[in-house]
Write a protein that holds these residues in place. Sequence first.
Motif, short mmCIF file in Angstrom:
data_model
loop_
_atom_site.label_atom_id
_atom_site.label_comp_id
_atom_site.label_asym_id
_atom_site.label_seq_id
_atom_site.Cartn_x
_atom_site.Cartn_y
_atom_site.Cartn_z
N SER A 129 0.78 -1.25 0.00
CA SER A 129 0.00 0.00 0.00
C SER A 129 0.81 1.29 0.00
N LEU A 130 1.68 1.47 1.00
CA LEU A 130 2.36 2.75 1.14
C LEU A 130 3.72 2.52 1.80
N PRO A 131 4.77 3.18 1.32
CA PRO A 131 6.06 3.06 2.02
C PRO A 131 5.93 3.63 3.42
N VAL A 132 6.56 2.97 4.39
CA VAL A 132 6.43 3.43 5.78
C VAL A 132 7.81 3.53 6.44
N PRO A 133 8.47 4.67 6.26
CA PRO A 133 9.75 4.87 6.92
C PRO A 133 9.55 4.98 8.43
N ARG A 145 11.38 4.04 12.67
CA ARG A 145 12.01 3.04 13.54
C ARG A 145 11.20 1.77 13.67
N ASN A 185 12.04 -0.79 10.82
CA ASN A 185 13.43 -0.94 10.38
C ASN A 185 13.82 -2.37 10.02
N GLY A 215 10.52 -0.69 5.15
CA GLY A 215 9.35 0.13 4.84
C GLY A 215 9.09 0.31 3.36
N ASN A 216 9.95 -0.23 2.50
CA ASN A 216 9.75 -0.05 1.06
C ASN A 216 8.66 -0.97 0.51
N THR A 247 8.81 1.02 -4.19
CA THR A 247 9.96 1.87 -3.86
C THR A 247 11.25 1.08 -3.64
N ARG A 280 14.34 1.18 -6.16
CA ARG A 280 15.30 2.28 -6.23
C ARG A 280 16.70 1.78 -5.83
N THR A 318 0.72 -0.36 8.39
CA THR A 318 0.64 0.01 9.81
C THR A 318 1.26 -1.05 10.72
N ILE A 349 10.86 10.87 -3.04
CA ILE A 349 10.33 9.52 -2.81
C ILE A 349 10.64 9.14 -1.37
N PRO A 350 9.71 8.43 -0.70
CA PRO A 350 9.98 8.05 0.68
C PRO A 350 11.26 7.24 0.77
N PRO A 400 12.73 4.86 3.40
CA PRO A 400 12.75 4.11 4.65
C PRO A 400 14.13 3.54 4.93
N GLY A 401 14.40 3.25 6.19
CA GLY A 401 15.66 2.61 6.56
C GLY A 401 16.23 3.25 7.80
N PRO A 402 17.06 2.47 8.52
CA PRO A 402 17.63 2.96 9.78
C PRO A 402 18.42 4.26 9.60
N ASN A 439 16.23 7.39 10.26
CA ASN A 439 15.33 7.37 11.42
C ASN A 439 15.17 8.72 12.10
N ASN A 493 9.62 10.09 5.38
CA ASN A 493 8.36 10.39 4.70
C ASN A 493 8.45 11.67 3.88
N GLN A 519 0.72 11.93 -2.73
CA GLN A 519 0.55 10.49 -2.53
C GLN A 519 -0.20 10.13 -1.26
N PHE A 521 -4.42 7.85 1.84
CA PHE A 521 -4.10 7.17 3.10
C PHE A 521 -4.35 8.06 4.31
#
Lengths: 313, 283
Positions: free
Chosen positions: A11-15, A17, A20, A24-25, A45, A48, A270, B12-13, B15-17, B20, B25, B79, B83
């Motif tokens: 659904s959606l990337p979620v960056p 903690r 981790n 989240g990609n 995502t 990339r 989520t 583009i989002p 994510p990753g440590p 943090n 986002n 985007q 949501f």
Amino acid sequence: MKVRFWGVRGSLPVPGRLTNRYGGNTSCVEVRPRGDWPIIIDAGTGIRRLGKSMMESAFGDGRGTAHVLISHTHWDHIQGLPFFSPFYQQGNRVHVFARQRHDTHLQAVFASQTEDPYFPVPLSALRAEIEFHELVEGSQFEIGRAKVTCTRLNHPWIAMAYRIDVDGAAIVYCSDTAPFSDVLLEHEFIRTPPQVGGVLDPAVAEKLASMRAGLVAMCRGADLLIYDTQFTPEEYRARPHWGHSTPDDAIHVAREAGVKTLCLYHHAPTRTDEQQDVILHATQELCRTAGEPFEVIAAYEGLELALGDEEGA
Amino acid sequence: MRVRFWGVRGSIPAPGPETNRYGGNTSCVSVHTASGELIIIDMGTGLLSLGNSLLPTEFGKGAGKATILLSHAHWDHIQGLGFFAPVFIPGNQFVLWGHAKSSSLLEGILEGQMNPNFSPLYTLRNLGATVDVRAVIPGEPFEAAGVRITGRPNPHGSTTALAFRIDEGDRSFVYASDVGYAPGGPSPEVLELYRGASALLHDCTYTPEHQEKRRNRGFSSYEDAADAAARAGVGRLIMFHYDQDYADTDVDALHASCRAALDARGGQAIELTAAAEGLELEI
């Protein structure tokens, strides 16, 4: 072959903690037949970073060829494409496969992803040679030594599952799909959730049964089955028309098809790492107690599996 | 007014440590006015968390009202809409202001992201809340959320992005993300929009070295941001919209370099803040 996960989220990337460990990609899996070009499934995502790593090889000099199999064009499965570095290097060749539309050519769908005012670089400005291939259910084709087959799934606007056979092993990628029991998802927007466990129109029931039989047949004996398990049972009961499954649904398909390993995939945006651990352990425990002959794992970013001739290599 | 950052990343989002601390986002900022109204600026993936945080309020009961300001319609700024939990609750009312020749054209652009090829929502009509879409007339102030708001377009690669100024009493907040100036910096009109702002949030995507390689993409370096802040005589500069490849340590370095760039331009009195997810500032 080697299979590597670059994006496992739905659904959606979620960056952040809380995600981790699983990552989240959004959806992207790399399948690499031994000594051959990569076959990429979905372009969320996660693609990339995959693209960046590919630029360290022949793609960096414009001498690479990649094949990208798209399950469907919902945003979480294509968002990474405009950030796929090999596209920007002249000489690279990229073949993109997806299901044929009833109304629009595939190339137009992908072109509209990056047209003004949504993205600064239009498809026509990319320097690689990009070719679009339209598929219908049951299409069979070869990518190098790999044999690819596909069948349709139960998802709004319809998604495709793919099977890849190469190096003496087989993997199936099955995302996104609802179970085949409560609602038929095609081109109509469904406003009100249908009742889970309700009685279906016989024609609808037959179509769903046939779709499921096609999937089970395609999964037969696969070494690895990657399956959309975004929902918990409670979430599914509230949203059966959103087009996603639970681990239970995946277990049933895995059992009937006699696969060796079931991989939970397309985790809910989520879902925290801790919650995903709980789902994985509960599913593993359930399968152990029931004596299921297959192993259960959960996909996470960076997970790499060696299958077939590659095993132990 | 109170400003909070829900997404600070560009394009583009990420994510990753390694992201943090500042967050991965894409663009989304909330402004709570002194009179308690809510303004949301841009609808990147940060909108997911903002939406969930609003559910315990009147937005959870379908009695919420908010103003949304949209700088432009690149994907990383729209985007999050699908949501955003409050938009699915009937009764909630949103007025969305953005840049287009007409409000119906802007609505068409937003419809494009809900197209069934890309989204299971099919159309804006399937959102439960009402979204009243309005086109901003550049330079012409409008009243929304009980405050005065002015929008002006900045060059952004092959397109433009609106910068917004929000004035409430003697406080002012300017949002200027996604801008790649022509040589010479901001236009006189845009500089006027920034002039004397209590806080200027500015695109700070790159180091000057990276920007040099990628100028056609239409983003700013920290030097551009420091220039604009010093010339407009703002009280505080807020760095925003970091490149997706920058780890937290890269942004730390960007912050230090931007401080030096401000000082070198006589901006010693200008406070500097690097926007981070979850950070809240009283303007």
